[in-house]
Design a protein around this motif. Structure first.
Motif, PDB file in Angstrom:
ATOM      1  N   ILE A 106     110.774 140.575  -1.775  1.00  0.00           N
ATOM      2  CA  ILE A 106     109.742 139.942  -0.957  1.00  0.00           C
ATOM      3  C   ILE A 106     109.561 138.517  -1.465  1.00  0.00           C
ATOM      4  CG2 ILE A 106     107.327 140.021  -0.229  1.00  0.00           C
ATOM      5  CD1 ILE A 106     107.403 143.048  -0.706  1.00  0.00           C
ATOM      6  N   THR A 107     109.984 137.546  -0.683  1.00  0.00           N
ATOM      7  CA  THR A 107     110.082 136.159  -1.169  1.00  0.00           C
ATOM      8  C   THR A 107     108.805 135.636  -1.821  1.00  0.00           C
ATOM      9  OG1 THR A 107     111.761 135.693   0.512  1.00  0.00           O
ATOM     10  CG2 THR A 107     110.727 133.805  -0.549  1.00  0.00           C
ATOM     11  N   PRO A 108     107.617 135.755  -1.212  1.00  0.00           N
ATOM     12  CA  PRO A 108     106.431 135.193  -1.871  1.00  0.00           C
ATOM     13  C   PRO A 108     106.063 135.905  -3.170  1.00  0.00           C
ATOM     14  CG  PRO A 108     106.026 135.598   0.468  1.00  0.00           C
ATOM     15  CD  PRO A 108     107.300 136.288   0.124  1.00  0.00           C
ATOM     16  N   PRO A 146     110.889 143.784 -14.679  1.00  0.00           N
ATOM     17  CA  PRO A 146     110.749 145.242 -14.570  1.00  0.00           C
ATOM     18  C   PRO A 146     110.597 145.795 -13.164  1.00  0.00           C
ATOM     19  CG  PRO A 146     108.689 144.265 -15.326  1.00  0.00           C
ATOM     20  CD  PRO A 146     109.705 143.146 -15.281  1.00  0.00           C
ATOM     21  N   GLY A 147     110.540 144.950 -12.151  1.00  0.00           N
ATOM     22  CA  GLY A 147     110.350 145.445 -10.794  1.00  0.00           C
ATOM     23  C   GLY A 147     108.921 145.887 -10.552  1.00  0.00           C
ATOM     24  N   VAL A 148     108.714 146.648  -9.494  1.00  0.00           N
ATOM     25  CA  VAL A 148     107.368 147.106  -9.141  1.00  0.00           C
ATOM     26  C   VAL A 148     107.372 148.629  -9.014  1.00  0.00           C
ATOM     27  CG1 VAL A 148     106.699 144.964  -8.004  1.00  0.00           C
ATOM     28  CG2 VAL A 148     107.852 146.741  -6.674  1.00  0.00           C
ATOM     29  N   MET A 266     110.305 126.575  -1.703  1.00  0.00           N
ATOM     30  CA  MET A 266     109.211 126.495  -2.667  1.00  0.00           C
ATOM     31  C   MET A 266     109.457 127.409  -3.861  1.00  0.00           C
ATOM     32  SD  MET A 266     105.158 127.262  -1.977  1.00  0.00           S
ATOM     33  CE  MET A 266     105.292 129.061  -2.017  1.00  0.00           C
ATOM     34  N   MET A 267     109.863 128.644  -3.612  1.00  0.00           N
ATOM     35  CA  MET A 267     110.064 129.605  -4.685  1.00  0.00           C
ATOM     36  C   MET A 267     111.249 129.229  -5.561  1.00  0.00           C
ATOM     37  SD  MET A 267     107.536 131.596  -4.245  1.00  0.00           S
ATOM     38  CE  MET A 267     107.845 133.024  -5.235  1.00  0.00           C
TER      39      MET A 267
END
Length: 296
Positions: A106-108, A146-148, A266-267
Motif C-alpha cells: 500500500i503506497t502511502p 517486519p510487515g503487518v 513522494m514516497m
C-alpha cells in the motif's frame, strides 16, 4: 485535549489546535534555518500529556520543501535531519536496530519498508574487516521490515521485540507513515520523537506500543505524514467542527484516507532522504557521498 474530530500524529499540530495559550507541562520553541523550519516540543509531565494528547517526551518536527518539488534534498538538509536523529540516540551505541513499519503493498503505508531498504546494515561486518577498509568507527546496524499483522499473523511489536531480545541493540529506530490534519504537511514534514510509536494509530488501527516501557531500551520514532482522513479535511477546509459538520462527515468520512496523487514520487524521494539521514546519524564519520554510493 485537541479537538477530537481532527486526527493527527504530529505533536506540532496538536499544539496548534490548542491555540496561543501557554500549556501547563509543555514547552515549545521554533527556529528557521534557511528554508527549513524546526519545531521542538517537550511534554514535561502527565498534565502536559493530558492537554496535548501526546506521551511525555521530546518531539522534533522538521518542515522542509516538498519531496515532490525537487529530485534530491540538499546534503545540508540531510545533515540537519541526521543531527536531530543523532541527538535522540544514546551515546556511542554498540548496536542499533532499524525497523521499517508498514505495508509495502500500500503506497502511502510503504515508507517504513522503503526506508529499511535504504539502511546500511553493518552488524555482519567484523571490526577487523572494517578497520582494513578504513571504516574502523563503523557502528553495527541491523535493519528489518517486519510487515503487518494482516500479512504475517504476528504483531509487528512481537517481531521487533523478539529480534531485539536476540541481538540486544542499544536502541531501536522505527520508521512509519503518519497522519496529518493538513494537506500542506503531506510529504514535507518529518517528526522525530523519543517516545516511541503505536503502529497504525494514525488510521485507527492501533497495535502494540513500541517504546522504552515495552522494549526496555530507547525507541526513536521517525515518520512523515502521507495521509489525511476525509473528516479532518472537511473540518479543516470549512474551519468548522460543529455538530452539523460532524453529522455530515461521520462515520464514513472518518474511515476514508486521502493521499496526494503524486504519492509514488513522494514516497520514493522521502525514503531516500530519510534513509540517508538515518545512515549519517548512525555513521557520523562517513561522508554522505560514500553512504550514498554504498546504499546505491
Amino acid at each position: 485535549m485537541p479537538n477530537r474530530l481532527y486526527r493527527t500524529d504530529l505533536a506540532m499540530e496538536s499544539r496548534e489546535l490548542l491555540g496561543a495559550q501557554n500549556i501547563e507541562g509543555v514547552q515549545s520553541s521554533e527556529e528557521s534555518i534557511e528554508n527549513i523550519q524546526i519545531s521542538r516540543i517537550t511534554v514535561l509531565n502527565e498534565a502536559g500529556a493530558q492537554k496535548l494528547g501526546k506521551p511525555v517526551g521530546n518531539y522534533i518536527t522538521i518542515q522542509a520543501p516538498p519531496f515532490t518539488g525537487s529530485i534530491d534534498a540538499s546534503y545540508k538538509e540531510i545533515e540537519m535531519i541526521a543531527g536531530e536523529i543523532a541527538r535522540m540516540l544514546p551515546p556511542n551505541p554498540q548496536l542499533v536496530l532499524v525497523a521499517g513499519l508498514g505495508n509495502r503493498s500500500i503506497t502511502p503505508d510503504a515508507l517504513g519498508p522503503d526506508v529499511a531498504g535504504q539502511i546500511l546494515a553493518t552488524r555482519h561486518i567484523k571490526k577487523e574487516v572494517a578497520r582494513e577498509v578504513g571504516l574502523g568507527d563503523l557502528t553495527p546496524v541491523a535493519a528489518i521490515a517486519p510487515g503487518v499483522l494482516g500479512q504475517t499473523g504476528v504483531e509487528t511489536g512481537e517481531i521487533i521485540a523478539s529480534v531485539a531480545r536476540e541481538i540486544k541493540p542499544s536502541a531501536v529506530i522505527v520508521i512509519d507513515a503518519l497522519a496529518s490534519k493538513s494537506l500542506d504537511r503531506l510529504g514535507c514534514t518529518i517528526q522525530i520523537t523519543d517516545v516511541g510509536i503505536v503502529p497504525g494509530s494514525g488510521v485507527q488501527n492501533a497495535r502494540k506500543a513500541l517504546n522504552r516501557e515495552t522494549m526496555g531500551i530507547p525507541v526513536i520514532a521517525i515518520g512523515i505524514p502521507t495521509v489525511v482522513d476525509a473528516a479532518t479535511i472537511a473540518c479543516d477546509l470549512l474551519n468548522d467542527e460543529s455538530d452539523t459538520t460532524r453529522q455530515k462527515v461521520e462515520p464514513r468520512g472518518a474511515a476514508m484516507m486521502v493521499t496526494p496523487r503524486e504519492v509514488d514520487v513522494m514516497m520514493d524521494r522521502a525514503a531516500k532522504v530519510l534513509g540517508l539521514a538515518i545512515n549519517k546519524a548512525l555513521q557520523p564519520t562517513m561522508a554522505l557521498e560514500d553512504i550514498q554510493m554504498l546504499v546505491g
